[in-house]
Write a protein that holds these residues in place. Structure first.
Motif, PDB file in Angstrom:
ATOM      1  N   MET A   1      20.607  62.107  19.821  1.00 49.43           N
ATOM      2  CA  MET A   1      19.200  62.456  19.281  1.00 49.43           C
ATOM      3  C   MET A   1      18.430  61.837  20.191  1.00 49.43           C
ATOM      4  O   MET A   1      18.492  60.584  20.677  1.00 49.43           O
ATOM      5  CB  MET A   1      19.042  61.655  18.028  1.00 49.43           C
ATOM      6  N   PRO A   2      17.280  62.378  20.608  1.00 46.11           N
ATOM      7  CA  PRO A   2      16.363  62.119  21.720  1.00 46.11           C
ATOM      8  C   PRO A   2      15.475  60.914  21.046  1.00 46.11           C
ATOM      9  O   PRO A   2      14.219  61.131  21.220  1.00 46.11           O
ATOM     10  CB  PRO A   2      15.624  62.986  22.290  1.00 46.11           C
ATOM     11  N   LEU A  33      27.748  76.900  20.233  1.00 47.41           N
ATOM     12  CA  LEU A  33      28.209  75.945  19.116  1.00 47.41           C
ATOM     13  C   LEU A  33      28.265  74.575  19.803  1.00 47.41           C
ATOM     14  O   LEU A  33      28.435  74.376  21.104  1.00 47.41           O
ATOM     15  CB  LEU A  33      29.272  76.298  18.514  1.00 47.41           C
ATOM     16  N   GLN A 408       3.388  63.808  15.722  1.00 48.93           N
ATOM     17  CA  GLN A 408       2.478  64.681  16.571  1.00 48.93           C
ATOM     18  C   GLN A 408       1.740  65.701  15.694  1.00 48.93           C
ATOM     19  O   GLN A 408       0.576  66.185  16.341  1.00 48.93           O
ATOM     20  CB  GLN A 408       3.665  65.731  17.271  1.00 48.93           C
ATOM     21  N   GLN A 427      12.169  64.583   3.604  1.00 49.12           N
ATOM     22  CA  GLN A 427      13.098  64.447   4.489  1.00 49.12           C
ATOM     23  C   GLN A 427      13.766  62.910   4.295  1.00 49.12           C
ATOM     24  O   GLN A 427      15.003  62.865   4.561  1.00 49.12           O
ATOM     25  CB  GLN A 427      12.623  64.412   6.031  1.00 49.12           C
TER      26      GLN A 427
ATOM     27  N   ARG B  64      29.072  66.494   4.962  1.00 49.52           N
ATOM     28  CA  ARG B  64      28.241  65.632   5.593  1.00 49.52           C
ATOM     29  C   ARG B  64      29.218  64.594   6.221  1.00 49.52           C
ATOM     30  O   ARG B  64      30.328  63.992   5.876  1.00 49.52           O
ATOM     31  CB  ARG B  64      27.677  64.892   4.611  1.00 49.52           C
ATOM     32  N   GLN B  84      18.925  72.259   3.002  1.00 49.35           N
ATOM     33  CA  GLN B  84      18.136  71.308   3.340  1.00 49.35           C
ATOM     34  C   GLN B  84      17.622  71.878   4.679  1.00 49.35           C
ATOM     35  O   GLN B  84      16.290  71.878   4.886  1.00 49.35           O
ATOM     36  CB  GLN B  84      18.847  70.073   3.913  1.00 49.35           C
ATOM     37  N   ASN B  88      13.810  71.986   3.778  1.00 52.98           N
ATOM     38  CA  ASN B  88      13.276  70.809   4.071  1.00 52.98           C
ATOM     39  C   ASN B  88      13.501  70.267   5.274  1.00 52.98           C
ATOM     40  O   ASN B  88      13.750  69.107   5.818  1.00 52.98           O
ATOM     41  CB  ASN B  88      13.994  69.478   3.206  1.00 52.98           C
ATOM     42  N   TYR B  89      13.204  71.035   6.322  1.00 51.71           N
ATOM     43  CA  TYR B  89      13.405  70.718   7.983  1.00 51.71           C
ATOM     44  C   TYR B  89      12.271  71.514   8.471  1.00 51.71           C
ATOM     45  O   TYR B  89      12.448  72.624   9.087  1.00 51.71           O
ATOM     46  CB  TYR B  89      14.552  71.165   8.444  1.00 51.71           C
ATOM     47  N   PRO B  90      10.906  70.769   8.663  1.00 49.78           N
ATOM     48  CA  PRO B  90       9.884  71.469   9.014  1.00 49.78           C
ATOM     49  C   PRO B  90      10.028  72.345  10.388  1.00 49.78           C
ATOM     50  O   PRO B  90       9.463  73.390  10.668  1.00 49.78           O
ATOM     51  CB  PRO B  90       8.724  70.585   9.138  1.00 49.78           C
ATOM     52  N   ARG B 261       9.572  69.699  21.231  1.00 48.92           N
ATOM     53  CA  ARG B 261       8.838  69.699  19.698  1.00 48.92           C
ATOM     54  C   ARG B 261       7.448  70.332  20.099  1.00 48.92           C
ATOM     55  O   ARG B 261       7.084  70.662  21.102  1.00 48.92           O
ATOM     56  CB  ARG B 261       8.847  68.137  19.748  1.00 48.92           C
ATOM     57  N   ASN B 262       6.807  70.169  18.877  1.00 52.09           N
ATOM     58  CA  ASN B 262       5.307  70.588  18.961  1.00 52.09           C
ATOM     59  C   ASN B 262       5.306  71.765  19.589  1.00 52.09           C
ATOM     60  O   ASN B 262       4.545  71.863  20.618  1.00 52.09           O
ATOM     61  CB  ASN B 262       4.592  69.327  19.583  1.00 52.09           C
ATOM     62  N   VAL B 271      19.999  71.818  17.239  1.00 50.44           N
ATOM     63  CA  VAL B 271      21.383  71.634  16.955  1.00 50.44           C
ATOM     64  C   VAL B 271      21.781  70.292  17.855  1.00 50.44           C
ATOM     65  O   VAL B 271      22.296  69.467  17.463  1.00 50.44           O
ATOM     66  CB  VAL B 271      22.073  72.652  17.580  1.00 50.44           C
ATOM     67  N   ASP B 273      19.409  67.853  18.657  1.00 46.50           N
ATOM     68  CA  ASP B 273      18.848  66.760  18.012  1.00 46.50           C
ATOM     69  C   ASP B 273      19.805  66.057  17.025  1.00 46.50           C
ATOM     70  O   ASP B 273      19.649  65.104  16.719  1.00 46.50           O
ATOM     71  CB  ASP B 273      17.537  67.158  17.392  1.00 46.50           C
ATOM     72  N   ASN B 274      20.347  66.911  16.191  1.00 50.62           N
ATOM     73  CA  ASN B 274      21.100  66.770  15.081  1.00 50.62           C
ATOM     74  C   ASN B 274      22.872  66.004  15.643  1.00 50.62           C
ATOM     75  O   ASN B 274      23.051  65.425  14.570  1.00 50.62           O
ATOM     76  CB  ASN B 274      21.265  67.678  14.089  1.00 50.62           C
ATOM     77  N   ILE B 275      23.119  66.918  16.430  1.00 49.40           N
ATOM     78  CA  ILE B 275      24.505  66.585  16.779  1.00 49.40           C
ATOM     79  C   ILE B 275      24.853  65.498  17.883  1.00 49.40           C
ATOM     80  O   ILE B 275      25.631  64.505  17.671  1.00 49.40           O
ATOM     81  CB  ILE B 275      25.320  67.874  17.138  1.00 49.40           C
ATOM     82  N   ARG B 281      24.026  63.716  12.774  1.00 44.38           N
ATOM     83  CA  ARG B 281      24.054  64.505  11.420  1.00 44.38           C
ATOM     84  C   ARG B 281      24.941  65.857  11.856  1.00 44.38           C
ATOM     85  O   ARG B 281      24.429  66.760  11.977  1.00 44.38           O
ATOM     86  CB  ARG B 281      22.882  64.736  10.851  1.00 44.38           C
ATOM     87  N   ILE B 282      26.152  65.605  11.980  1.00 42.65           N
ATOM     88  CA  ILE B 282      27.224  66.617  12.348  1.00 42.65           C
ATOM     89  C   ILE B 282      27.078  67.917  11.683  1.00 42.65           C
ATOM     90  O   ILE B 282      27.005  68.866  12.063  1.00 42.65           O
ATOM     91  CB  ILE B 282      28.427  66.121  12.594  1.00 42.65           C
ATOM     92  N   ALA B 289      23.924  75.305  14.043  1.00 41.54           N
ATOM     93  CA  ALA B 289      24.606  75.988  14.951  1.00 41.54           C
ATOM     94  C   ALA B 289      24.979  77.172  14.295  1.00 41.54           C
ATOM     95  O   ALA B 289      25.072  78.350  14.916  1.00 41.54           O
ATOM     96  CB  ALA B 289      25.584  75.174  15.505  1.00 41.54           C
ATOM     97  N   THR B 290      25.575  77.243  13.055  1.00 40.82           N
ATOM     98  CA  THR B 290      26.103  78.387  12.426  1.00 40.82           C
ATOM     99  C   THR B 290      25.074  79.480  12.315  1.00 40.82           C
ATOM    100  O   THR B 290      25.352  80.665  12.558  1.00 40.82           O
ATOM    101  CB  THR B 290      26.793  78.002  11.027  1.00 40.82           C
TER     102      THR B 290
END
Lengths: 434, 315
Positions: A1-2, A33, A408, A427, B64, B84, B88-90, B261-262, B271, B273-275, B281-282, B289-290
């Protein structure tokens, strides 16, 4: 994660993206993937020379690297134990790094960043080392190195405060005074604008930079304790107190450079250097952007008071130090190295190369420090509450995916802050569950 | 696909009488072994390195898991990750939208531009090699480097573009234009890639056909439409599939520009950012990714089905 590492180590330059690219290119290319992340990657642990210790150095820039080389040389000269350094940019793959074949000792950050790995059992309890070198270390630093079980998992090495940098010559020329309260800051701001100077240089292109401003304001408005509970998921982002922090920020936004989302922090520093902006809230790594006479013409102050109740009693002061993996090849050698790194003597050796940070040990030789370093020491000693920086004080799976886009969005359009904070809270509720 | 394409290389009658085509039944044992090895090894590799991880990723998307410890530590959560991600993920919906825009721009603008350049440079122009190399150069550069170059171009305070235009536009930071700025940079690279593929295809077009068409009175445009383009059909399939893949896996450029971003959110960035990273958050990332996999397959599979069916019908 950055999220942001110590910017000196993980940044600047394209080094991190490049390192990631190799890995990602493979994972994404192999079918769009990235499940591979869980199964492989990482690094090859080096085999130390017999009796030696392997060390993972998450850096490739000249200054930290040379500094550590000098430290290890001194260590080997003193103890006869060799240190094999593996330079790896593992910041963003640290999970895989720690689970594959990690080095014995590695450099890492204090705070939540360390606690997470301590709780996963990936690193060793170092309270034994602390009992030998921890005397007189500032309380805030000790806290930052302590996990939920009350034990220390990180031996601190250096720290630096996030403060507001400015050019004394520019201030003197215009008769400006360092502000200590919000009112003073605002009237100073208008005076600067009157002279055609932008009060605050401001950058948030990568998203982590503006966290510094949020931290400063939230700690000034609501205090250190509230700030940390908020980041710990114990308070709500829709709380009116958080709203108040953003209200103050919105009030101050006109004093900041516009277009922050398209500006790198280096460009922000350059605008201070050119005299287009007067002040910049940043970590001390920004000093490297100034050379020669420009660097001599820099001073700083801590963020002004907003609420009298909290004064200027808290500051972000990230601590970097060392962890030992759960199962090192050479436990005794590693502990010996960690004990050495915790001493003022070792930190003094490092400080000779890196003049942007100050050692954390009680017995560092501050006389050899530059005037700015001595002032860092003063600030750190006189500030009761030391935070680690937003992305080191909260869950990494919350800081980058939720907080960065929110800040941002706020910077781009402050009027939408209510909706943004609601999203952050949703979140947070989905994230802080285990 | 049009039927004016040169007739597929059917076996000329002369040759057919002389030698029977070897079928599988006529292969010796050794040939069979070689064939089995040559098909089997890649198949195994593909299963192990492509399909295995892919299916594993799909499986993980229903769990999870923070990436620490054994796979068996993953806690099944059913469709929770998907719920989610969608609700719930802008960044998710913007990312999906940006991927679609990226795909459309590549298909409608970048790829045709590459074709145009290929056709132009296929003529014996003076210095055509120089142009070819210049246009192909961005493909050779790593995208991270390309990102860095464009960073220098787009920087608001010290960038080339604002200096030349005398403007003060926030090319990277303004979320209403940065997608287009990024697309320009990505197209700059994609055009060169497409051009080279088409150039290779054009080398295979028999000049005699073009001459014949010209003799029959066809103009440039007609020759292109009725001779050149149909002969490029096999290349076009490859190019279109590559275009789709490139558009959907776009990553490096936006990552270098502003970490995706932005205004520059893309599914691939989400993908990552999370993995990748600490406390990953795999499961969550696998869900994204799916979704990306489904989108890719949703575009590529129907296209290939149509193309293959036409081909079968044509032969």
């Amino acid at each position: 994660m950055p999220t942001t590492p110590h910017p000196r180590h993980g940044r600047p330059g394209a080094a991190v993206p490049l390192a990631r690219r190799t890995f990602l290119g493979g994972a994404l290319g192999a079918g769009g993937l990235a499940a591979l992340a869980g199964c492989g990657g990482g690094s090859s642990g080096g085999d130390a020379a017999a009796g030696g210790v392997t060390f993972g150095l998450n850096a490739n820039a000249a200054i930290p690297t040379a500094g550590y080389d000098a430290v290890f040389e001194a260590f080997t000269a003193e103890t006869g134990t060799a240190v094999t350094v593996n330079r790896l940019l593992y910041t963003e793959q640290v999970n895989n790094y720690l689970q594959s074949a990690p080095d014995d000792v590695l450099i890492w950050n204090a705070g939540y960043r360390m606690r997470f790995f301590a709780e996963q059992g990936l690193v060793s309890d170092l309270s034994e080392v602390w009992s030998q070198v921890g005397d007189g270390v500032a309380d805030g630093v000790r806290q930052a190195c302590t996990a939920a079980d009350g034990q220390q998992y990180l031996v601190p090495f250096y720290t630096y405060p996030w403060v507001v940098y400015y050019r004394p010559s520019l201030f003197a020329e215009n008769g400006w005074e360092v502000p200590t309260t919000l009112d003073e800051l605002e009237s100073l701001g208008s005076a600067m604008q009157g002279k055609g100077v932008t009060p605050f240089a401001f950058a948030d292109q990568e998203g982590w930079e503006a966290m510094g401003t949020f931290d400063a304001l939230n700690m000034r408005v609501n205090g250190y304790d509230f700030h940390l509970s908020l980041l710990d998921g114990a308070e709500s982002w829709t709380d009116r107190r958080v709203r108040e922090t953003f209200r103050v920020w919105e009030q101050l936004l006109p004093l900041h450079q516009t277009g922050a989302l398209g500006r790198t922090w280096q460009d922000a520093a350059a605008s201070v250097q050119r005299g287009e902006s007067a002040m910049l809230l940043m970590g001390s790594f920004v000093l490297d952007q100034f050379e020669g006479p420009d660097r001599d013409d820099l001073d700083f102050f801590v963020y002004p008071e907003v609420e009298a109740e909290h004064g200027q009693d808290a500051v972000d002061a990230p601590v970097d130090g060392f962890m030992m993996v759960a199962d090192p090849d050479n436990r005794d050698g590693s502990l010996e190295l960690l004990r050495y790194l915790g001493t003022g003597a070792a930190q003094d050796v490092y400080a000779r190369t890196d003049a942007n940070t100050v050692g954390t040990a009680a017995d560092v030789d501050t006389a050899a420090y530059s005037p700015l370093q001595q002032k860092f020491v003063e600030v750190l000693a006189s500030t009761p509450n030391l935070a680690q920086y937003l992305d080191r004080d909260t869950r990494p799976d919350f800081a980058a995916p939720a907080v960065i886009p929110a800040l941002q969005a706020f910077i781009e359009d402050p009027s939408g802050v209510e909706a943004v904070l609601e999203q952050v809270q949703q979140q947070a509720e989905a994230t802080f569950v285990d | 696909m049009t039927t004016t394409a040169p007739a597929p290389a059917r076996t000329p009658p002369r040759a057919a009488g002389r030698r029977r085509r070897p079928g599988v039944a006529h292969l010796g044992r050794r040939d069979t072994a070689v064939l089995a090895a040559m098909l089997g090894v890649p198949l195994l590799l593909s299963l192990a390195l492509v399909w295995g991880p892919a299916l594993l990723s799909v499986a993980l998307s229903f769990t999870r898991w923070n990436g620490v410890g054994e796979l068996t530590d993953a806690v099944p959560v059913g469709l929770e990750n998907y719920r989610q991600v969608v609700t719930n993920y802008p960044p998710f919906w913007p990312a999906l939208q940006h991927n679609v825009v990226w795909l459309v721009v590549f298909l409608v603008l970048a790829t045709p531009t590459g074709l145009l350049l290929a056709v132009l440079l296929d003529k014996e122009l003076r210095g055509t090699r120089v142009y070819q190399s210049a246009i192909f150069l961005p493909v050779v550069l790593s995208l991270a480097l390309v990102g860095f170059i464009w960073q220098l171009v787009y920087s608001r305070d010290q960038g080339l573009l604002n200096a030349v235009l005398g403007t003060d536009v926030d090319w990277v930071g303004d979320s209403s234009i940065n997608l287009w700025a990024a697309l320009l940079a990505a197209s700059w690279r994609h055009v060169g890639y497409v051009m080279v593929l088409f150039l290779a295809g054009l080398k295979g077009v028999d000049p005699a056909l073009k001459e014949a068409a010209a003799l029959d009175g066809a103009g440039e445009v007609q020759v292109f439409r009725h001779v050149t383009l149909p002969s490029l059909a096999p290349t076009s399939v490859v190019v279109l599939v590559i275009t789709v893949i490139e558009a959907l896996r776009a990553f490096d450029l936006v990552y270098v520009l502003n970490r995706g971003r932005n205004g520059l959110e893309l599914l691939s960035v989400l993908v990552t950012d999370n993995i990748i990273g600490e406390a990953s958050r795999i499961g969550y990332g696998s869900a994204v990714a799916t979704i990306l996999l489904v989108v890719s397959l949703g575009v590529i599979v129907p296209y290939l089905v149509v193309v293959l069916r036409e081909r079968r019908g044509a032969s």
